[in-house]
Design a protein around this motif. Structure first.
Motif, PDB file in Angstrom:
ATOM      1  N   MET A 102      23.300  -8.269  33.672  1.00 14.63           N
ATOM      2  CA  MET A 102      23.341  -6.823  33.887  1.00 14.63           C
ATOM      3  C   MET A 102      22.828  -6.080  32.652  1.00 14.63           C
ATOM      4  N   ALA A 103      23.205  -6.540  31.471  1.00 16.16           N
ATOM      5  CA  ALA A 103      22.743  -5.890  30.241  1.00 16.16           C
ATOM      6  C   ALA A 103      21.232  -6.004  30.098  1.00 16.16           C
ATOM      7  N   ALA A 104      20.684  -7.168  30.434  1.00 17.94           N
ATOM      8  CA  ALA A 104      19.230  -7.353  30.348  1.00 17.94           C
ATOM      9  C   ALA A 104      18.519  -6.464  31.358  1.00 17.94           C
ATOM     10  N   ALA A 105      19.073  -6.357  32.561  1.00 17.83           N
ATOM     11  CA  ALA A 105      18.457  -5.506  33.586  1.00 17.83           C
ATOM     12  C   ALA A 105      18.490  -4.042  33.166  1.00 17.83           C
ATOM     13  N   LEU A 106      19.589  -3.608  32.581  1.00 18.58           N
ATOM     14  CA  LEU A 106      19.698  -2.221  32.123  1.00 18.58           C
ATOM     15  C   LEU A 106      18.670  -1.937  31.034  1.00 18.58           C
ATOM     16  N   ALA A 107      18.491  -2.876  30.112  1.00 20.96           N
ATOM     17  CA  ALA A 107      17.494  -2.691  29.049  1.00 20.96           C
ATOM     18  C   ALA A 107      16.096  -2.581  29.636  1.00 20.96           C
ATOM     19  N   ALA A 108      15.802  -3.380  30.663  1.00 22.08           N
ATOM     20  CA  ALA A 108      14.477  -3.360  31.271  1.00 22.08           C
ATOM     21  C   ALA A 108      14.221  -2.078  32.053  1.00 22.08           C
ATOM     22  N   MET A 109      15.286  -1.437  32.558  1.00 18.95           N
ATOM     23  CA  MET A 109      15.137  -0.260  33.422  1.00 18.95           C
ATOM     24  C   MET A 109      15.370   1.057  32.703  1.00 18.95           C
ATOM     25  N   SER A 110      15.732   1.034  31.442  1.00 23.90           N
ATOM     26  CA  SER A 110      16.185   2.242  30.762  1.00 23.90           C
ATOM     27  C   SER A 110      15.158   3.376  30.807  1.00 23.90           C
ATOM     28  N   GLY A 111      13.890   3.049  30.789  1.00 21.48           N
ATOM     29  CA  GLY A 111      12.882   4.102  30.777  1.00 21.48           C
ATOM     30  C   GLY A 111      12.739   4.850  32.080  1.00 21.48           C
ATOM     31  N   ARG A 112      13.224   4.279  33.164  1.00 22.09           N
ATOM     32  CA  ARG A 112      13.048   4.930  34.468  1.00 22.09           C
ATOM     33  C   ARG A 112      14.311   5.571  35.001  1.00 22.09           C
ATOM     34  N   LEU A 113      15.435   5.427  34.319  1.00 21.82           N
ATOM     35  CA  LEU A 113      16.690   6.016  34.773  1.00 21.82           C
ATOM     36  C   LEU A 113      16.756   7.486  34.387  1.00 21.82           C
ATOM     37  N   VAL A 114      17.344   8.309  35.257  1.00 17.56           N
ATOM     38  CA  VAL A 114      17.395   9.753  34.989  1.00 17.56           C
ATOM     39  C   VAL A 114      18.676  10.165  34.279  1.00 17.56           C
ATOM     40  N   THR A 115      19.746   9.349  34.374  1.00 18.92           N
ATOM     41  CA  THR A 115      20.966   9.627  33.616  1.00 18.92           C
ATOM     42  C   THR A 115      21.023   8.685  32.415  1.00 18.92           C
ATOM     43  N   ASP A 116      21.894   8.994  31.490  1.00 19.22           N
ATOM     44  CA  ASP A 116      22.150   8.104  30.360  1.00 19.22           C
ATOM     45  C   ASP A 116      23.184   7.093  30.837  1.00 19.22           C
TER      46      ASP A 116
END
Length: 377
Positions: A102-116
């Motif tokens: 989950m942590a790796a997926a969050l790091a990979a997706m951070s640029g496209r998420l609209v919330t922090d």
């Protein structure tokens, strides 16, 4: 852009004044205006413990879970949320391997998420002995919030007192009751090494600036133990005595919106609980935090500035997030637009970016943008 006509929450009061944002910050100046009459403009919601969305069938995928948490949070006025992830023995979805995925997926997706969107790691006592692996994950992904729990002890108590309840717990972990019972006995054998592991982790967290506390403490003794090792935040205590033990040493108490919603439904809500708590987290509640705050104000259980501070300013303070949770000049532009007619969030701005837009607010924003385009032409 400048928003006019609304009531904004500033300095603990709802005030009739405008608010402007530019370059991701709250600012001053003659900027293009949008009339938001009939709306409340409030600081973005900060959820310190959001439950992971339940998958709609099939295998749970990290990307879907994160996308859904992001989308749902934005639609509910949330601008900073910590989705809790287990580091535990409780099953594949709560395992250290699942946390790493989950942590790796969050790091990979951070640029496209609209919330922090961030992770809160819920570390089971019995799994805390994997200190090096846990610290490596925290360091690699910048995880900054951890809660300790002791669900193994609770599971043993359940086994001894409620066979049906223990069978349901075993099913939830993907084990037969006999297999779960054997695992709990193995964990009990290793229990003497756990206090030292927790202290080692606490020292490392202090050195790295990681905030930590405990969740679901069932007794005053459990809370005192966590407080003694520096786990200061008392998250969703499971008993009055645990909460009282936290308050006795001035540790902050964070309560569950799920518990509040149940008390509201059964008409057993304790007003003193609201008066004494430091923040509210969603904790899997069906009622969004923003709607809960509006309800508490409408029911006369707390005025809106106080109710909203429990889901914005107070969590920001506990998380040491300066420049959030308040609508001050220079602060990060995290805003929730709530319709005074419906009490619903109709727009969310996160870091100066429009994260969600719906309802009648959409016509205000889109109409203003069209007017600006025509003027430019």
């Amino acid at each position: 852009m400048r928003f006019t006509g609304a009531r904004i929450l500033r300095d603990g009061l709802l005030q009739d004044r405008s608010i402007a944002i530019a370059e991701g910050r709250i600012t001053k100046g003659p900027l293009p205006a949008v009339d938001m009459s009939g709306y409340l403009i409030l600081p973005g919601v900060i959820d310190m413990m959001a439950a992971a969305p339940a998958p709609r069938g099939g295998e749970r995928g990290c990307a879907w879970v994160l996308d859904e948490a992001d989308r749902t949070g934005a639609a509910q006025g949330v601008t900073l949320q910590y989705m809790h992830q287990g580091w535990s023995w409780e099953g594949p979805a709560e395992s250290p391997a699942a946390a790493a995925e989950m942590a790796a997926a969050l790091a990979a997706m951070s640029g496209r998420l609209v919330t922090d969107l961030r992770l809160l790691l819920r570390v089971e006592h019995a799994s805390a002995r994997g200190t090096a692996r846990l610290l490596e994950l925290i360091g690699r992904h910048g995880i900054d919030l951890v809660m300790f729990t002791n669900r193994a002890a609770r599971a043993r108590d359940l086994r001894d007192a409620d066979a049906a309840g223990f069978a349901r717990l075993a099913e939830a972990t993907g084990r037969a009751p006999e297999a779960l019972s054997q695992l709990l006995e193995e964990l009990a054998v290793a229990a003497p090494s756990i206090p030292r592991a927790l202290c080692d982790l606490a020292e490392q967290f202090d050195a790295r600036g990681v905030l930590y506390g405990s969740a679901e403490d069932e007794s005053g003794e459990a809370r005192e133990h966590h407080s003694m090792i520096g786990a200061g935040i008392c998250m969703t205590p499971a008993s009055y005595r645990a909460a009282a033990a936290a308050r006795a040493v001035c540790d902050p108490v964070v309560i569950s919106a799920r518990e509040l919603a149940e008390q509201i439904q059964t008409r057993t809500l304790d007003r003193d609980l609201l008066a004494r708590c430091d923040a509210i987290v969603s904790d899997g509640a069906a009622l969004p935090l923003a709607e809960l705050a509006v309800y508490l104000a409408g029911a006369g259980l707390a005025d809106l500035p106080r109710a909203w501070s429990l889901i914005s300013e107070q969590p920001a303070r506990l998380l040491r997030q300066t420049g959030r949770g308040r609508l001050d000049f220079g602060a990060r532009a995290d805003l929730a637009f709530v319709s005074e007619a419906t009490g619903k969030v109709e727009a969310t701005v996160c870091g100066g970016r429009l994260a969600y837009l719906g309802g009648a607010a959409a016509a205000r924003f889109i109409g203003r943008r069209s007017a600006l385009q025509m003027a430019a032409e």
